[in-house]
Enzyme design. Sequence first.
Site: not given
Length: 1621
Positions: A105, A336-337, A583, A1003, A1071, A1236, A1242, A1247
């Site tokens: 808020c 607010n939170g 994996m 990313e 994760k 794969c 990995c 690999c």
Amino acid sequence: MALQSVSPIPSLLRYSNGSSLTQSPPPKPSILASSNGRLFIDFVGLHCKSKRTRRKFAASNSPRFPHFSSVKAVLDLSRSEPDARSDLKPKVANLDDILSERGACGVGFIANLDNKGSHDIIKDALTALGCMEHRGGCGADNDSGDGSGIMTSIPWDLFNSWANEQGIASFDKFHTGVGMVFLPKDDDLLKEAKKVIVNTFRQEGLEVLGWRPVPVNTSIVGYYAKETMPNIQQVFVKAVKEETVDDVERELYICRKLIERAVSSESWGNELYFCSLSNQTIIYKGMLRSEALGLFYSDLQSDLYKSPFAIYHRRYSTNTSPRWPLAQPMRFLGHNGEINTIQGNLNWMQSRESSLKSSVWHGRENEIRPFGNPKASDSANLDSAAELLIRSGRTPEEALMILVPEAYKNHPTLTIKYPEVLDFYNYYKGQMETWDGPALLLFSDGKTVGACLDRNGLRPARYWRTSDNVVYVASEVGVLPMDESKVTMKGRLGPGMMIAVDLTNGQVYENTEVKKRVALSNPFGQWVKENLRSLKPVNFLSATVMDNDATLRHQQAFGYSSEDVQMVIETMAAQGKEPTFCMGDDIPLAILSQKPHMLYDYFKQRFAQVTNPAIDPLREGLVMSLEVNIGKRRNILEVGPENALQVILSSPVLNEGELESLLNDPSLKPQVLPTFFDIHKGVDGSLEKTLNKLCEAADEAVRNGSQLLVLSDRSDELEATRPAVPILLAVGAVHQHLIQNGLRMSASIIVDTAQCFSTHQFACLIGYGASAICPYLALETCRQWRLSTKTVNLMRNGKMPTVTIEQAQKNFCKAVTSGLLKILSKMGISLLSSYCGAQIFEIYGLGKEVVDLAFCGSVSKVGGLTFDELARETLSFWVKAFSEDTAKRLENFGFIQFRPGGEYHGNNPEMSKLLHKAVRQKSESAFSVYQQHLANRPVNVLRDLLEFKSDRAPIPVGKVEPAVSIVLRFCTGGMSLGAISRETHEAIAIAMNRLGGKSNSGEGGEDPIRWRPLTDVVDGYSPTLPHLKGLQNGDTATSSIKQVASGRFGVTPTFLVNADQLEIKIAQGAKPGEGGQLPGKKVSAYIARLRNSKPGVPLISPPPHHDIYSIEDLAQLIFDLHQVNPKAKVSVKLVAEAGIGTVASGVAKGNADVIQISGHDGGTGASPISSIKHAGGPWELGLTETHQTLIENGLRERVILRVDGGFKSGVDVLTAAAMGADEYGFGSVAMIATGCVMARICHTNNCPVGVASQREELRARFPGVPGDLVNFFLYVAEEVRGMLAQLGYEKLDDIIGRTDLLRPRDISLMKTQHLDLSYIVSNVGLPKWSSTAIRNQDVHTNGPVLDDSLLADPEISDAIDNEKVIHKTVKIYNVDRAVCGRIAGVIAKKYGDTGFAGQLNITFTGSAGQSFACFLTPGMNIRLVGEANDYVGKGIAGGELVVVPVDNTGFCPEDATIVGNTCLYGATGGQVFVRGKAGERFAVRNSLAEAVVEGTGDHCCEYMTGGCVVVLGKVGRNVAAGMTGGLAYILDEDNTLLPKVNKEIVKIQRLTATVGQMQLKGLIEAHVEKTGSSKGSTILKEWETYLPLFWQLVPPSEEDTPEACADYDQTVAGQATLQSA
């Protein structure tokens, strides 16, 4: 025409809903002319689209302030709110109730220091409230607000004039209480309600003087709000007996509680609500847009309405069914939170009820219970806890210091200057668990008004004071027009800080003054010293206790597998950290598995996403603590030395010696309760009977004075007929039993168990009530491992670092504690004491009877095991210890690594072989063998329990939509280049581009070489991408979805403008709640170049929190991305968990185009094992909840729903479609299709087929070609067509959301027949548009923005097109957000990140909105004269940014905060000069920018990987945490810097290298030239004096650079090194 090519401006500005809005003329800034001697505080925390037309440039030069009219926002609030519970037997807080109430808020206050009431204050508050309207959400009816309100002192003039008209005597303002009441609408019920109220007052001896219907204007209320609008009246009562104000307030409090209790059993009970009942304050609030509040309540327009202060509040909530009572302010607080620990807080408050006593209540404590209500919002509950403390005699400041303490441990300033404040916090730590979470709180009891910020400072708050003695506090600057020459001070509230205004004596107290006054009220220090004891650490055992055979039998009986011992316990003992794996989690959920599982495996950890942020335990661990207090928690309403009689444990992990010393502690009177159940009379009923007996024994022990219960499964001999109760079940049952019997405060629970060795298991035990755990079998396992010949030989041969037997156990405990910190931080919780009993888990696979007894209040959506089924599962482990034919070594269940005979893995070698064969030979028959393999697999995921049924006859496949249109809905997962090799990444992208689907960059940025179509292919090879084969001319290797993750690696303006879609990664399936992780050996030179980081340095991204603190911050980031690339859809990636529907509604209101739901089984390149296995939920539940919540809230048409997690075939696609998904993501399976082989290594960079390695020699083995993946997706699409034909439907559109086509399969599971899938197949209706229409809608817009008008300026467009130099000056307001972002996007699209040779010199004057100058490119020189809010220079890639205050200010610029938090986040270039201070997290994740600033808040230079930061002033704590590259120069005039630096990585030294001195001097000279800084020029004038006062912070990767190394020629490290201060 030049203008057209830049950005055609629509002639009529229309919004997605077709309404067009106009702007009313702005008022002249006279509002504050009269505001003499007044304090104005304004906290705002929200933004959505600002719906207003952009003002024209030439309009006027007079300083003015845009005023917004007719901006619409959304309704909110679910279910009714009975403020009292009908039955008073304590009930545990239910997570479902809690999840449906989320919000954020804007709040603020104004206060007159002379305590004079005036109507102007009300006008100002309403104006300020209106100025926050641009921060509302935009919901279905566009008229009902989420709620707004105002708290003031009681306007006696107004009420007396009403009384005179009515012929009532004037009110005695010392003895009259005023109640603002929401009553039932129905006339008969209204009479009943009034009768109850009047009778209650009468019984209490209070006289009801009259009822006043509050005059309201209903014509302006929105449709949804009108439906639920109450009858609003004020009641006036006279309290004669009470003398003091406090007594009157207390009597009114008791009356209100009694009334709430009296009506709780009535059918209309939830329609009665007191906004306020007080002699001091009154609250006007409602489900209204903020501008409507003053129009709705005509009282607020009356000149007779006067008050010396006002708190105002605007609610934005992520939930959307309207409820009037939940608007704020509450009775004490404007909040607010988000309180993350709310479930634990409610349970503890409830168990406290029986022990709360205070003389002020004269024995009436029972009548004011309960103190919490799980059905209300977290804000309402925090308010009632504060109200109880304040009414019992605490000051508001003290109450908030108890409930929301700051992070006071190791705090340099407090420790040295204010030790008494530390004593205060230590005294209360063991008595009240912190209400933890990001929050900004405003409070008032009518005499004091104040504000405080949570321990992480995750909400912005700025304040300033003017010469006419007015203090303003706001979370954004620029909310009211200001004459800058009158401003005498500017500052901000930092983490844990407080500001208070005492209205009675007209004083303003800043942070430490407030706290010091509170802390000196009692001799807390003496009490703590005399009563609070710390448990002394005891050494670990140095020899084994059991022989090898006994240990083995124990491990078998308690369910250990060889993987647990070797991969988990031994790794932790050897390395002191949790094992990393890769994996995803592709084994069946525990309930579906045919193998026995420990009870913990049925629990999944909850995690923060969007509504509140996760914490970064690696870099911001200073706000976290694992301390626990053991012993009785006494009555918190009374203060006294006996309350401190407790024992402190520094960590919840005990060794045998420490447990022993607790057992010998006479003052704790410990009682050991053995936990075994007896089965010699049969299994059925035995477990439940034992649990009931255990609870009774615990009950008796506590009533007899025991303060410590030890639940233990330790016994000298294991007996075949007495298996151990699963210890989590025992803890949960005892904890719940003691809560329900009001005994939980009297004792702590400690566990002495063999059944606990991994971090998740510790977290479960603590989350369900245990204070500490002694994992005796795990410690014994560590000792045996260290003494085994294998280990001894490995250490002797140098294959493994040598550790002693004590060290091995210490390492194990260290790994557990750091793992616990990480689990807490995922949920955004900082203290173990708040996590204890907070039940932050979801259950998959336990039935109602088990949950109700031991885990009451946790969500278990699909039902599951009964007690008897659970007993049998426990027994299947136990018998292994007694059977003759049990192997002489532990069994390997294959839960982590696939192995023949072990647990079934979805991605198994046979599956990958069959898939390789099908796609490489392009053979349909081979693909049908693959399909057959999947069809015959054991039940692996929830969707395997469902099958299709049709209401139509089959049709020929020829009539079904073609495969080429189905594949357009397919996407691949966000796998980062770095986690997988360049070959794999590019092959996947090329394949998706051939199909017209979408690949995802992950990313880590993208090489620009991939953005152009290939034209040089010969025989399948191209010199542009020489490492790939099987190419065709016209292929492009670009990823159409480009990811913006928390590390911002590779996010440059050019990267953003070359995307078709931008994905904000909030969480990842493998994760959730943590950032990405790339091991150092995978950061090759190429990867480091794309990520602007250093080769070989490991990268662990922060959890998503730097600019995604909350729903409003996420809305801002979505705005930023739409700003820089208006053609790209923005998607937000979430992970399935209970409550995700609520989150998704907020994201949809925040203007996202796509919402992606990932399942917990997603893959990853590297992650701790416990995260892969124990967090997140199945996408079937997440998708269902999201789809249905969006439909119920009328938001489903606004967003495309995409789902991913373990997709392998057309069946998965069709099932997801029936559950409501429009698009489908394939992750691991796409990797498998390109080659794969699921070696699951990995994270090691080894690999074998070069899919997930950066090593050249392994990458050369990469077998895949883009064609393989194309074949796979076409086969999947054909499979979908075949199934559609079978069902009789022509296109996917026709079955999306049709859960009625699914039915449970007739299939018997090994463990239980009690699973309940009704939730998944339930249906709340279909979207109004077809899926295709939803997918083809235009990108959501930001509406008209300042950048568009700038780009329409012919001079500017000409300068961009023809690379010219121009100068411009423009006015800016705080509603102008992400200014310059769109201009930067246009330049980047045309010239790339560095190619622009022109110069745009633009000067802005005023207060800039959030994300000012984001994503600048070279050639943009931006100057701001005024001030700015959060996220200045976000993602800046070049150019120059200067921020200076206006000329002739009344304050000293270098002491003033002029830019907000999190500036330069993810910057990749450019220069920034700020004359003044910055907020928290300055230059976080900066990789190349250079900046000069004159002071910063906490966490400066956090996670920097390059660039240079100069600070000419004071910094906060935790400087340079996680800084792996770049340099920082900090001026330290009073020698206080060293304790504030995080010394894990950087070295601190004086400037000895001449190159470094020149770099510093050059930057300061540029700073002075551009900003006219007086501080800078003083430093330059007296260079010889100041140079020795600078420290240089140097990470290891920079130690050999000329700037940091004095003897650069000999490359010897600098001598003047200060390793530790």
